[in-house]
Every structure is written in structure tokens, then in C-alpha cells.
Design a protein around this motif. Sequence first.
Motif, short mmCIF file in Angstrom:
data_model
loop_
_atom_site.label_atom_id
_atom_site.label_comp_id
_atom_site.label_asym_id
_atom_site.label_seq_id
_atom_site.Cartn_x
_atom_site.Cartn_y
_atom_site.Cartn_z
N MET A 1 65.60 -12.01 15.42
CA MET A 1 65.65 -13.46 15.22
C MET A 1 67.10 -13.92 14.98
O MET A 1 67.89 -13.18 14.43
N SER A 2 67.37 -15.15 15.35
CA SER A 2 68.70 -15.69 15.11
C SER A 2 68.79 -16.16 13.66
O SER A 2 67.85 -16.04 12.90
N ASP A 3 69.96 -16.75 13.27
CA ASP A 3 70.04 -17.24 11.89
C ASP A 3 69.44 -18.63 11.71
O ASP A 3 69.54 -19.21 10.65
N MET A 4 68.80 -19.16 12.78
CA MET A 4 68.05 -20.41 12.59
C MET A 4 66.84 -20.10 11.71
O MET A 4 66.38 -18.97 11.65
N GLN A 5 66.34 -21.13 11.03
CA GLN A 5 65.14 -20.98 10.21
C GLN A 5 63.92 -21.21 11.11
O GLN A 5 63.81 -22.25 11.74
N TRP A 6 63.05 -20.21 11.14
CA TRP A 6 61.86 -20.33 12.00
C TRP A 6 60.60 -20.40 11.15
O TRP A 6 60.48 -19.69 10.15
N THR A 7 59.67 -21.23 11.56
CA THR A 7 58.41 -21.40 10.85
C THR A 7 57.27 -21.15 11.83
O THR A 7 57.27 -21.68 12.94
N ALA B 1 58.34 -46.87 26.51
CA ALA B 1 59.18 -46.01 25.65
C ALA B 1 60.53 -45.83 26.33
O ALA B 1 60.61 -45.61 27.55
N TYR B 2 61.60 -45.91 25.53
CA TYR B 2 62.94 -45.76 26.09
C TYR B 2 63.74 -44.68 25.38
O TYR B 2 64.85 -44.37 25.78
N SER B 3 63.19 -44.12 24.32
CA SER B 3 63.91 -43.04 23.65
C SER B 3 63.04 -41.79 23.61
O SER B 3 61.80 -41.86 23.72
N ALA B 4 63.72 -40.67 23.48
CA ALA B 4 63.03 -39.38 23.56
C ALA B 4 62.24 -39.11 22.28
O ALA B 4 62.58 -39.58 21.20
N VAL B 5 61.20 -38.32 22.44
CA VAL B 5 60.44 -37.80 21.30
C VAL B 5 61.20 -36.57 20.79
O VAL B 5 61.76 -35.80 21.58
N GLN B 6 61.21 -36.40 19.49
CA GLN B 6 61.87 -35.23 18.88
C GLN B 6 61.24 -33.93 19.40
O GLN B 6 60.02 -33.79 19.40
N THR B 7 62.07 -33.02 19.85
CA THR B 7 61.57 -31.71 20.27
C THR B 7 62.07 -30.65 19.31
O THR B 7 63.05 -30.88 18.57
N PHE B 8 61.42 -29.50 19.33
CA PHE B 8 61.76 -28.41 18.43
C PHE B 8 61.94 -27.12 19.25
O PHE B 8 61.08 -26.82 20.10
N PRO B 9 63.00 -26.35 18.97
CA PRO B 9 63.14 -25.06 19.64
C PRO B 9 61.94 -24.17 19.31
O PRO B 9 61.44 -24.20 18.18
N VAL B 10 61.50 -23.42 20.31
CA VAL B 10 60.32 -22.56 20.15
C VAL B 10 60.72 -21.10 20.38
O VAL B 10 61.53 -20.79 21.26
N MET B 11 60.14 -20.23 19.60
CA MET B 11 60.30 -18.79 19.79
C MET B 11 58.91 -18.16 19.67
O MET B 11 58.13 -18.55 18.80
N ILE C 1 53.71 -18.36 17.47
CA ILE C 1 54.62 -19.38 17.95
C ILE C 1 55.40 -19.93 16.76
O ILE C 1 54.80 -20.48 15.81
N TYR C 2 56.70 -19.75 16.81
CA TYR C 2 57.59 -20.24 15.74
C TYR C 2 58.34 -21.46 16.26
O TYR C 2 58.66 -21.54 17.46
N VAL C 3 58.66 -22.38 15.38
CA VAL C 3 59.56 -23.47 15.74
C VAL C 3 60.66 -23.56 14.69
O VAL C 3 60.51 -23.09 13.56
N SER C 4 61.75 -24.15 15.14
CA SER C 4 62.87 -24.40 14.23
C SER C 4 63.06 -25.90 14.17
O SER C 4 62.82 -26.61 15.16
N ASP C 5 63.47 -26.41 13.03
CA ASP C 5 63.63 -27.85 12.86
C ASP C 5 65.11 -28.21 12.95
O ASP C 5 65.89 -27.91 12.04
N PRO C 6 65.53 -28.84 14.05
CA PRO C 6 66.94 -29.17 14.23
C PRO C 6 67.38 -30.42 13.47
O PRO C 6 68.55 -30.78 13.49
N ARG C 7 66.46 -31.10 12.82
CA ARG C 7 66.79 -32.39 12.18
C ARG C 7 67.58 -32.20 10.89
O ARG C 7 67.48 -31.20 10.23
#
Length: 108
Positions: free
Chosen positions: A1-7, A86-96, A102-108
Motif C-alpha cells: 500500500m502507498s502512504d495514502m490512508q485507505w479505508t 449539472a455543471y460541476s463534477a461529483v467528488q471521486t475517490f481513488p480506489v484500490m 475495495i478500499y478508497v482514499s479521501d483526497p478532500r
Amino acid sequence: MSDMQWTVLCTTAEVLPGERHVAWLGDTPVLVVNHDGDFYALEDRCSHEDFELSPGPYDADAGTIECVLHGARFDVRTGEPLCPPAYSAVQTFPVMVQDGLIYVSDPR
Ligand code: FES
């Protein structure tokens, strides 16, 4: 795993190809989509108004989901809107994916 926090959000068995699943990342509802065997995670909230995307129709060929409230469509891979209102993107999360989880990381 990288040093990102995965949940861990869910298992791969809960999101078979063409399916979706909603799980919580803290207090954020996250929509996990299996598009052609690849997993994508985006906030389960339309960027037009505060409304869930998950009840909307998912187009497995195009990889898009449509908001049932006013019809905006989003690319599940990028969260980008494809049509008004809709004119702006929905928040996405990196997946591993690891060992069936299935893990995601929160970039916010
Ligand atoms: S709330 Fe989704 S298109 Fe309006």
C-alpha cells in the motif's frame, strides 16, 4: 500500500460487473460502481442539488449514471457532468482493490 490512508468500503463480491453499492466513508455516502471489472467510487450526491445518484439508471456501456431528479448524467470514472443541469463534477475517490476488498482514499 502507498502512504495514502485507505479505508475498506465493501467487498468485490458486493459489486459485481454492472452493479453498484453504497457505503459510508465517515459521514459521506460513497457510490461504488463496477464498470467492466474496474471499480470506481464517487460521492453519492448529485452536484446540481443535494440528491442521491445511486437510485438513477446506470448505463453499463457508457459508464454513466443519471440523476433521477433532473436528468444530469455523470461519467462514473471521472465524476464529470455530461449534460445540464449539472455543471460541476461529483467528488471521486481513488480506489484500490486487495484480497477481495475495495478500499478508497479521501483526497478532500
Ligand atoms: S439534483 Fe441531480 S440533476 Fe438536479
